[in-house]
Each structure stands twice: as structure tokens, then as C-alpha cells.
Design an enzyme around this catalytic site. Sequence first.
Site, PDB file in Angstrom:
ATOM      1  N   ASN A 242      48.305 -46.220 -10.693  1.00 41.60           N
ATOM      2  CA  ASN A 242      49.695 -46.153 -10.208  1.00 41.60           C
ATOM      3  C   ASN A 242      49.857 -45.121  -9.083  1.00 41.60           C
ATOM      4  O   ASN A 242      50.956 -44.882  -8.601  1.00 41.60           O
ATOM      5  CB  ASN A 242      50.680 -45.852 -11.354  1.00 41.60           C
TER       6      ASN A 242
ATOM      7  N   ASP B  53      50.842 -49.355 -13.400  1.00 40.49           N
ATOM      8  CA  ASP B  53      50.997 -48.314 -14.416  1.00 40.49           C
ATOM      9  C   ASP B  53      50.331 -48.854 -15.688  1.00 40.49           C
ATOM     10  O   ASP B  53      50.762 -49.877 -16.229  1.00 40.49           O
ATOM     11  CB  ASP B  53      52.495 -48.072 -14.643  1.00 40.49           C
TER      12      ASP B  53
ATOM     13  N   SER C  56      44.705 -40.693 -15.932  1.00 40.24           N
ATOM     14  CA  SER C  56      45.471 -39.579 -16.511  1.00 40.24           C
ATOM     15  C   SER C  56      45.568 -38.457 -15.479  1.00 40.24           C
ATOM     16  O   SER C  56      44.599 -38.199 -14.767  1.00 40.24           O
ATOM     17  CB  SER C  56      44.791 -39.003 -17.758  1.00 40.24           C
TER      18      SER C  56
ATOM     19  N   ALA D   8      37.464 -41.827 -20.954  1.00 36.76           N
ATOM     20  CA  ALA D   8      37.241 -40.511 -20.346  1.00 36.76           C
ATOM     21  C   ALA D   8      38.052 -39.501 -21.155  1.00 36.76           C
ATOM     22  O   ALA D   8      39.259 -39.385 -20.999  1.00 36.76           O
ATOM     23  CB  ALA D   8      37.706 -40.519 -18.887  1.00 36.76           C
TER      24      ALA D   8
ATOM     25  N   TYR E  69      48.332 -32.719 -22.817  1.00 39.17           N
ATOM     26  CA  TYR E  69      47.053 -33.318 -22.384  1.00 39.17           C
ATOM     27  C   TYR E  69      46.084 -33.359 -23.559  1.00 39.17           C
ATOM     28  O   TYR E  69      45.496 -34.405 -23.855  1.00 39.17           O
ATOM     29  CB  TYR E  69      46.484 -32.479 -21.244  1.00 39.17           C
TER      30      TYR E  69
ATOM     31  N   TYR F 199      39.725 -48.747 -32.976  1.00 39.17           N
ATOM     32  CA  TYR F 199      39.376 -50.070 -32.429  1.00 39.17           C
ATOM     33  C   TYR F 199      37.905 -50.369 -32.685  1.00 39.17           C
ATOM     34  O   TYR F 199      37.546 -51.522 -32.930  1.00 39.17           O
ATOM     35  CB  TYR F 199      39.695 -50.152 -30.928  1.00 39.17           C
TER      36      TYR F 199
ATOM     37  N   THR G 287      34.623 -30.414 -13.796  1.00 37.42           N
ATOM     38  CA  THR G 287      33.814 -31.092 -12.776  1.00 37.42           C
ATOM     39  C   THR G 287      34.466 -30.867 -11.409  1.00 37.42           C
ATOM     40  O   THR G 287      35.691 -30.784 -11.316  1.00 37.42           O
ATOM     41  CB  THR G 287      33.723 -32.598 -13.100  1.00 37.42           C
TER      42      THR G 287
END
Length: 333
Positions: free
Chosen positions: A32, A56, A75, A114, A145, A159, A175
Site C-alpha cells: 500500500n 492494503d 509492516s 517476516a 509492533y 495455520y 538489518t
Amino acid sequence: MKVLITGGAGFLGSHLVDRLIADGHNVIVFDNLLTGRIDNVAHHLGTETFKFVKQDVTEYLFVAGPLDAVVHFASPASPIDYLQLPIQTLKVGSLGTHKALGLAREKGARFLLASTSETYGDPQVHPQPEDYWGHVNPVGPRGVYDEAKRFAEAMTMAYHRYHGLDTRIARIFNTFGGRMRPNDGRVVSNFIVQALAGSPLTVYGEGAQTRSFCYVSDLIEGIVRLLMCDDLCHSKPVPETEPSDDVHLPVNIGNPSEFTVIELANMVRALTNSKSPIEFNPLPVDDPRVRQPDITRAKRLLGWQPRVPLEEGLTKAIQYFRDLASGGGTECI
Ligand code: UDP
């Protein structure tokens, strides 16, 4: 393979796009552009193996035809971003992860999340192995977060366990490299931009807190190995005496070389020949005091470890920001 990357126009997502396309795969990016930038993937626009959709990912996701993998990188990831975008950060980690998992299930695709070293919070175990449950303040400002990513991990495991989805979880440590935004707010980009401009380097607290910095090319190599490895991806059989690894459990991907923030500031000043002074500012709330990945699992499972020392990576990143400031071409991985 045909791979969907959410957040593929972001810093890490776009480097993953480059790598997968170079390896001969087809890539679709959903982003997005809240913190991502179309410039990061502009060189692929109009090519046959790449498609960009401004989307989005907390909304229903639709992709026509088959998909082999869904990689969920979307994110805000810099503390100043997720503090300014708390609701979006919580939504993309929760609703966005649910939608991305649902799409992977519909397509019978592999899924990679991630995740982050922030799931360990301000750790009381050092360095951090994957089986450490962490020390997170759920109601502090960073909780938006940390808890979103912790929820995302729980949802991903659900899942896997309940729908049999083939899932992977990468816990990404600090990173840095080309395509970080100059105003991203993270320590490496801040210090380099400040040093090149001759303005003070803003050290938070006394600068005694530690981080372990991974250069982007090493990180991407680790992610690709985790994504591509099959269920039994050990390069050699695990001896009876070693724990057997479940590839679906989280894997730390980061560089274990640990530095204080002051050490980093001095290294950046030296590498840029900068006379910038150091300016001490208040330490942000809940700022982790230490952070260092235990990468035993990644080494055993993926045969992976970082190769680029901090000084070498910083030299490349400094060149990137120099080129950016002079309006020149900027490619570095
Ligand atoms: N930091 C700093 N000066 C800055 C930006 C960050 O001293 O201009 C510190 C920050 O307080 C933290 C460390 O550097 O201790 C790493 O911050 P960053 O935002 O890069 O990532 P984090 O690891 O906190 O997510």
C-alpha cells in the site's frame, strides 16, 4: 515458482524481489506504499516476471491462478514508523497475516512470515535463542509492533498445525543497507545521514545499549534458504545427540556480531571522515538494552551464516547514502 510478496516495495521486501527474479521466479508485489516506495521496484515495472498491485493487505486478497509461495513482509518496521502508525501496524500484523495465510491456504502455497527480534522484547536471556519466550511490555508504545508480530507467529503456527499449511517464520534482527529511507529513523541510516551532513549523531541514552547489525545481502540469503528448503533441509543428517529441527518453528536470521550504539556511532564517524559531534538524547521507552541472535539453528538447518562484517556493510551503505544525496544512481545489495 510464482511468489507473492506483501510489502515487496519496502526495504527488505524489494531486495527479496530482486533476488527471486534474478533466480528465475515470477513475483507479484502487494504493497500500500505506506512505508514502501515504488522506486524500490521501479526497475521491474513492465517486465513479464513482475507485477505490482497497490493493495492494503488487511483487506481481502485476490490473486488469479496458481501461487507457489506467499511471503508476508508488509509492516512498518522502524520504531518511529510504528509509533506513528500504531493501528496500521497492529492491523497488518493481525488482519494482514490472517489474509495472507488465507490466500496461501486457498492456493496450497508455502507461507513465510517476516517476524522480528522484537518478539524477545527487552530480553533477559542473552544472546536470544528461538526457544526464549521473550520479555515484552504489551501496553508500552513498542507493544503495537511486538505484539502484532507475536500474534502473527501464533496465527502462522495455528495455520500450520490446524490446516497443515507449509509455513516458515524468520525472526529478523537489525538489518541495514541500500534502500533504507534517509528519514527512516533507524540507527544506521540516522547516523550515516547525520555524519554525511556534518550534523550531530543522535545517540539515545548513554549509547551503552547493544544491537547486532546484519547487512541486507546476508539477510536475504538466509530468507531465501528458509523459504526454499524442504521439510528436511539439513545439509547432513542430524546426529542422535543433536535436537531435531522442525522447519516450521521460528528461525533467527541476523548477524551475531554485537556492538554498542556508541561503538556504531564512532565507526560511522571514522568511515565517513566526519567531524560530527555526538549528541545524547533521551532513551525511548522500553528500548531493549541488549540484542544478539543465537543463530545455531539457522546454521544447522540452513547451513547459513552472515558473511559481511559490519565495517564492510557500513562502507557500502555509506556509498548508497552519498549517491542518494548527490542524486546519482543507487544500487547496492
Ligand atoms: N538509536 C540511537 N540514535 C538514533 C536512532 C536509534 O541511539 O538516532 C538507538 C535506539 O535507541 C536503539 C538502537 O539505536 O537502542 C537501535 O535503534 P533502531 O531504531 O535502529 O532499531 P531497534 O533495534 O530499536 O528496533
